[in-house]
Design a protein around this motif. Structure first.
Motif, short mmCIF file in Angstrom:
data_model
loop_
_atom_site.label_atom_id
_atom_site.label_comp_id
_atom_site.label_asym_id
_atom_site.label_seq_id
_atom_site.Cartn_x
_atom_site.Cartn_y
_atom_site.Cartn_z
N GLY A 162 0.80 -1.22 0.00
CA GLY A 162 0.00 0.00 0.00
C GLY A 162 0.83 1.27 0.00
N LYS A 163 1.91 1.28 0.76
CA LYS A 163 2.76 2.47 0.82
C LYS A 163 3.70 2.54 -0.38
N GLY A 164 4.37 1.44 -0.68
CA GLY A 164 5.37 1.46 -1.74
C GLY A 164 4.81 1.64 -3.13
N ILE A 165 3.62 1.09 -3.40
CA ILE A 165 3.06 1.14 -4.75
C ILE A 165 2.08 2.29 -4.91
N TRP A 166 1.17 2.46 -3.95
CA TRP A 166 0.12 3.48 -4.08
C TRP A 166 0.38 4.72 -3.24
N GLY A 167 1.44 4.73 -2.44
CA GLY A 167 1.76 5.91 -1.65
C GLY A 167 0.87 6.15 -0.47
N MET A 168 0.13 5.12 -0.04
CA MET A 168 -0.76 5.27 1.10
C MET A 168 0.05 5.27 2.40
N PRO A 169 -0.30 6.09 3.39
CA PRO A 169 0.51 6.21 4.62
C PRO A 169 0.26 5.06 5.60
N LYS A 170 0.48 3.84 5.12
CA LYS A 170 0.19 2.67 5.95
C LYS A 170 1.32 2.39 6.94
N HIS A 171 0.95 1.82 8.06
CA HIS A 171 1.89 1.32 9.06
C HIS A 171 1.13 0.28 9.87
N GLN A 172 1.85 -0.61 10.53
CA GLN A 172 1.17 -1.64 11.31
C GLN A 172 0.63 -1.09 12.62
N GLY A 173 -0.54 -1.54 12.98
CA GLY A 173 -1.14 -1.18 14.26
C GLY A 173 -1.86 -2.38 14.86
N HIS A 174 -2.21 -2.26 16.11
CA HIS A 174 -3.01 -3.28 16.79
C HIS A 174 -4.48 -2.95 16.52
N LEU A 175 -5.15 -3.77 15.74
CA LEU A 175 -6.48 -3.45 15.26
C LEU A 175 -7.45 -4.60 15.47
N ASN A 176 -8.73 -4.27 15.53
CA ASN A 176 -9.77 -5.30 15.49
C ASN A 176 -10.97 -4.76 14.73
N PHE A 177 -11.94 -5.63 14.50
CA PHE A 177 -13.19 -5.25 13.84
C PHE A 177 -14.26 -6.18 14.39
N ASN A 178 -15.24 -5.61 15.09
CA ASN A 178 -16.24 -6.42 15.78
C ASN A 178 -17.64 -6.04 15.32
N ILE A 179 -18.47 -7.07 15.11
CA ILE A 179 -19.86 -6.88 14.70
C ILE A 179 -20.76 -7.59 15.70
#
Length: 296
Positions: free
Chosen positions: A129-146
């Motif tokens: 995402g960062k190297g090809i599309w220039g998006m400011p991505k970085h790793q984080g501690h994430l979740n997604f709950n429904i």
């Protein structure tokens, strides 16, 4: 909006690319992936401080818009990951666009969102995402709950809460969405623009029915955003299963300043040594501040 995927992208379906060591089966697309979005009014003048020259806040009436979007990518060419986008709705051009109109005529006013922060779960997602599309991505501690009560996502770094968002689920998710969305980002001293084509069904809540909560935690990364005077949500969206296809066309422009910057911006050195690992960091665990409205 009914933007169709360009024929050139359809033509290379089933073929492959290898870019910066990241393998892709084409087209670069995600399927079977739920997503939430919450939109909040913010102070338009203060929003300008987060935007580079040539990017202007998209204004509804006197307010600009903060857009929080979290996608639980379940089927992609680079594995599973959560992506947590914190962005400001914007237009691109020499001058600010009129109020309201860019939301209706997005292509004409080059409307989209300027991504301020974009944590993701996996290292390979950062590398691509960062190297090809220039998006400011970085790793984080994430979740997604429904759940029946809420759809939520938490974002931690260094054992501290960076941000938490939740929305109340809509009663139905039957509204068709087929559109192109533009992302603007800053990387390598360049303004980068990439597009994604979305095909999904969604449920929407507007204004007083838009029940949402966005909390900026005590981690220093987003503290400056507290100055935006974030108001109550004006819209929430839940998409139970999106199909998203990235365009193969990326645009970029030089970022320019009144004086030569003293510090070089983040560049490809932050990407080249990253691995293709699909592993996630541990789940977020920082405490979330209690609600102030008495709800659980």
């Amino acid at each position: 909006m009914f933007d169709k995927i360009p024929e050139r992208i359809k033509d290379y379906a089933g073929r492959f690319s290898l870019v910066d060591g990241v393998p892709f089966k084409l087209p670069v697309a995600a399927t079977n992936s739920p997503a939430l979005m919450a939109i909040f009014p913010i102070d338009a003048e203060k929003a300008r401080a987060f935007l580079p020259k040539g990017i202007h806040p998209l204004r509804l009436w006197k307010k600009a818009l903060l857009i929080v979007t979290v996608i639980d990518y379940r089927e992609t060419p680079i594995g599973k990951y959560v992506e947590y986008s914190i962005a400001i709705a914007c237009t691109h051009g020499r001058k600010p666009a009129p109020r309201l109109l860019p939301a209706l005529f997005m292509d004409f006013f080059k409307a989209g969102q300027y991504v301020v922060d974009l944590p993701v779960s996996s290292e390979i997602s950062v590398k691509g995402g960062k190297g090809i599309w220039g998006m400011p991505k970085h790793q984080g501690h994430l979740n997604f709950n429904i759940s029946e009560e809420r759809i939520s996502s938490q974002y931690d770094l260094d054992g501290k809460l960076v941000a938490y968002v939740e929305i109340e689920p809509p009663k139905k998710t039957c509204i068709p969405v087929r559109t192109k969305a533009a992302n603007y980002c800053s990387f390598r001293g360049m303004l980068m623009k990439s597009d994604i084509f979305l095909d999904a069904r969604c449920g929407v809540r507007l204004f007083r029915k838009a029940k949402a909560r966005f909390v900026i935690g005590d981690h220093p990364r987003l503290q400056a955003m507290k100055e935006l005077e974030i108001g109550d949500a004006i819209a929430t969206v839940f998409l139970p299963s999106i199909t998203g296809t990235l365009d193969d066309h990326v645009e970029s422009w030089f970022l320019d300043f009144d004086q030569l910057p003293e510090k070089a911006p983040e560049g490809m050195e932050s990407v080249v040594d990253l691995s293709l690992g699909e592993g996630w960091l541990s789940p977020p665990s920082a405490p979330i501040p209690p609600r102030t409205d008495g709800r659980q």
